[in-house]
Design an enzyme around this catalytic site. Structure first.
Site, PDB file in Angstrom:
ATOM      1  N   ARG A   1      43.690  45.171  42.541  1.00 26.33           N
ATOM      2  CA  ARG A   1      43.335  45.212  41.200  1.00 26.33           C
ATOM      3  C   ARG A   1      42.710  43.712  40.603  1.00 26.33           C
ATOM      4  NH1 ARG A   1      48.437  44.964  38.301  1.00 26.33           N
ATOM      5  NH2 ARG A   1      47.914  43.108  37.744  1.00 26.33           N
TER       6      ARG A   1
ATOM      7  N   HIS B   1      47.228  44.390  34.892  1.00 25.72           N
ATOM      8  CA  HIS B   1      47.910  45.624  34.970  1.00 25.72           C
ATOM      9  C   HIS B   1      47.017  46.569  33.652  1.00 25.72           C
ATOM     10  CE1 HIS B   1      50.248  49.144  34.772  1.00 25.72           C
ATOM     11  NE2 HIS B   1      50.786  48.629  33.710  1.00 25.72           N
TER      12      HIS B   1
ATOM     13  N   TYR C   1      51.308  35.238  37.397  1.00 22.09           N
ATOM     14  CA  TYR C   1      51.749  35.740  38.674  1.00 22.09           C
ATOM     15  C   TYR C   1      51.000  35.562  39.727  1.00 22.09           C
ATOM     16  CZ  TYR C   1      50.132  40.408  37.019  1.00 22.09           C
ATOM     17  OH  TYR C   1      49.422  41.248  36.441  1.00 22.09           O
TER      18      TYR C   1
END
Lengths: 384, 324
Positions: free
Chosen positions: A276, A280, A289
């Site tokens: 990805r 998100h 992160y």
């Protein structure tokens, strides 16, 4: 344990070249460098037009998705879950479907929806908040987006049971059912129950896992010790790992799984190993992160770049074709954008009208009350 | 008119559904070969086959989730959750999927799924086998919630629930399972979502449903011996509630006592009391009272007689209402 299990991270630090180094043992037919390679069990032969068509799908999907992000940034959508980087997983699997097959998506499957030829506006209406994403799912053979992770895997398992009960499997014209989910979904109970169901009822179901390495911020290491394709074996369901950034391999592997299902040979799980590239959703901040090195590592595996290289090298398409696709993508984006902007707020009655087949008197009364109250406000504004 | 137990009445009702509606099917844990742990589905698999009477894996979310998928395929599943306290693993599939998919679809999808749940206490069971979780589902738009209190209603209500296109949570009072009564197999009599006035009276209105209907009827009989004339209403449907008979009754009696096994806090009785005070305020002679399970987890079975509303607690509440 922990992060040492992350192949992406580990490899990113060592910055290998070429990008095909240190990849997992997956089915691959096209390397990140655009080299066509052979696999003993999977192959693909398409017409030239079909090969070019996959490129068109990949590019248009990417552009329409980018428009989703843009519309959100401009305040036209409340949220957008980008599929950037996952185009090959969606186009390869989406194009492997036959017309009689039925899709249960999660909420990031714009590319599959595009391949199925279904009006995309429903997905944008959902994220604009003008409706809840409703469509004619029976006619489309493409169900509504499922926001609760893995909830759709059980719906697909039940639907697939029904397909088998209808006797609609058993030959090459049989119906297959595919359910899309992510790596995070594999931790949910529903996913595991769906595997149990599909297994014991030998249902014509393909569980298509887009392992994009992240469940929001959590990596695979926090979701499983054994990857989903291997866990499937424990349920008596064949599992296969495929390069999810390779549109040809994804197509070939999904087609084999679907054919197996439609012939009545039972369920399987395809784990498409992908990434990805965006957060998100537009509400997420991925810089908290993951780092640029990891993104660079995956940029080198881009699904469109490698496919374009291969098409060029094979003489299947040239610069004028690529330019024409870019032009068409632009037109698609502009047309969709105009339609999204034209989506107006629904009437207040919308929230009442579809809850039940037979509307209870209490809801009918509240509906009337809401209409009357709104009318009274409008009268009030006239007075002012 | 035939006399049968509630279990037999449900069995016969299901049998008629399966005969009349070829897309209907029964699914759940142990419903096939065993005939269900309460034998409600006894003999159905033998007569209708294992494709229509489906023994499922032991997973409640799976039962409801796959029933939704089957309904999307055109089937009309009747699911069994084996016991009240085992429904919670299916909670998401019930309240976020089954209840909401039709609305999400803009009315294009209908999910004709019935979920049968044996519920309530009074059978000396171990934990998780005596609960009354109806308020969770009655609170959820998109579900309809009904409960039968006698064999005749059991026979008809299960057929009516299966005939509609809305999801129905069908609560069966397990301590009434073996009660026998006349069943009129010719005529349904009353719509599924209607309340029934079981006894007319002028002094106060007892409102009950499912397992407490019998308690209320017995309390009214005892009160009559002492010259107190109680009206008894069986709600039958908890969502939607059939309000007009309640309003009419309370406007007549001026007093109401709601009786249910579930804890009173934020329960069905609270909604009934609120609506009665909104609609019948000037008729009320006293506050609407509730006789319910206490606001604690269902106790060990040796204490359940102290927990469950019984005749004495109901009559005590009637006295308090009259003395107000």
């Amino acid at each position: 344990m922990g992060d040492t299990q992350r192949p992406a991270k580990k490899t990113a630090k060592s910055r290998p070249k070429p990008a095909s180094a240190n990849e997992p043992e997956f089915v691959q037919l096209l390397t990140p460098e655009g080299q066509r390679v052979q696999h003993p069990d999977y192959d693909i032969t398409l017409t030239d037009d079909e090969y070019r068509g996959l490129y068109r799908d990949l590019v248009i999907t990417r552009e329409l998705d980018a428009q989703g992000t843009a519309l959100q940034r401009q305040g036209q959508l409340g949220l957008w879950p980008s599929l950037l980087g996952q185009e090959a997983a969606q186009v390869g699997s989406g194009r492997a479907l036959k017309p009689q097959d039925t899709v249960f998506p999660a909420y990031r499957e714009l590319g599959v929806q595009w391949c199925r030829g279904i009006d995309l506006i429903s997905s944008f209406a959902l994220f604009r908040g003008t409706d809840l994403g409703g469509r004619d799912v029976a006619a489309d053979r493409f169900n509504m987006y499922a926001i609760v992770i893995a909830s759709q895997t059980l719906h697909a398992a039940g639907y697939a049971m029904g397909v088998a009960m209808d006797g609609a499997v058993g030959n090459d014209d049989g119906e297959a059912v595919v359910v899309y989910h992510g790596d995070g979904a594999t931790s949910e109970g529903d996913f595991n129950e769906a595997l149990i169901w599909a297994g014991v009822f030998n249902s014509p179901l393909v569980l298509f896992c887009q392992n994009n390495q992240y469940a929001i911020s959590e990596t695979n290491a926090r979701q499983f010790r054994l990857p989903p394709y291997r866990r499937a074996e424990g349920f008596g369901v064949p599992g296969i790992l495929v390069d999810g950034n390779d549109v040809l391999a994804t197509y070939a592997v999904t087609q084999a799984a679907l054919d197996r299902a439609r012939r009545g040979e039972g369920p399987s799980l395809v784990e498409a190993y992908t990434y990805r590239m965006q957060p998100h959703t537009t509400s997420d901040d991925a810089t908290r992160y993951r780092d640029e090195a990891e993104l660079d590592f995956w940029r080198a595996k881009d699904p469109i770049v490698r496919y374009r290289k291969w098409l060029s090298a094979e003489g299947l398409a040239d610069e004028s074709y690529f330019a024409a696709v870019d032009t068409e993508a632009g037109e698609q984006v502009r047309a969709l954008r105009a339609r999204v902007m034209a989506l107006t707020d629904p009437e207040v009655t919308e929230m009442f009208d579809n809850v039940y087949a037979e509307m209870p008197p209490g809801i009918a009364a509240q509906r009337a009350e809401a209409v009357e109250f709104q009318a009274s406000l409008e009268e009030g504004s006239d007075v002012r | 008119m035939t006399t049968m137990s509630m279990i037999k009445a449900l069995n016969e009702g299901l049998r008629r559904v399966l005969e009349d509606q070829p897309k209907s099917l029964v699914m759940g844990e142990d419903v096939g070969r065993l005939g269900g742990v309460f034998r409600v589905t006894d003999g159905l698999q033998k007569d209708f086959g294992s494709d229509r009477i489906i023994d499922t894996p032991l997973a409640e979310s799976g039962i409801i989730g796959t029933a939704i998928g089957l309904a999307l395929r055109g089937y009309r599943p009747i699911c069994e959750i084996q016991f009240d306290g085992f429904v919670y693993p299916a909670f998401d599939q019930l309240v976020s999927q089954l209840a909401k998919i039709p609305n999400r679809s803009g009315g294009r999808v209908r999910l004709p799924v019935v979920v049968r749940i044996p519920y309530g206490g009074g059978i000396g069971a171990i934990e998780h086998h005596s609960e009354s979780p109806e308020a969770y589902f009655a609170h959820t738009a998109g579900l309809k919630v009904v409960t039968c209190s006698n064999p005749n209603d059991a026979y008809w209500m299960i057929q009516q629930a299966a005939a509609g296109d809305d999801p129905v949570i069908f609560f069966e009072p397990k301590r009434r399972y073996h009660s026998k009564d006349d069943v009129d197999t010719e005529s349904a009599g009353l719509d599924l979502y209607r309340a029934r006035t079981l006894r007319e009276g002028r002094t106060a209105t007892l409102i009950a449903y499912g397992p407490t209907v019998d308690v209320a009827v017995n309390a009214a009989a005892a009160a009559a011996e002492e010259g107190t004339d109680l009206e008894v209403i069986d709600l039958r449907s908890l969502s939607p509630i059939d309000w007009e008979p309640l309003f009419a009754s309370v406007r007549k009696t001026g007093r109401a006592v709601v009786v249910h096994e579930a804890p009173g806090n934020i329960g069905v009785g609270a909604e009934v009391a609120a609506r009665l005070s909104e609609e019948c305020f000037y008729s009320l002679e006293s506050p609407v009272l509730r006789v319910t399970g206490y606001d604690v987890p269902y106790p060990a079975s040796r204490l359940e007689d102290d927990y469950l509303p019984n005749l004495d607690r109901v009559l005590d509440a009637v006295d308090r209402s009259l003395e107000y």
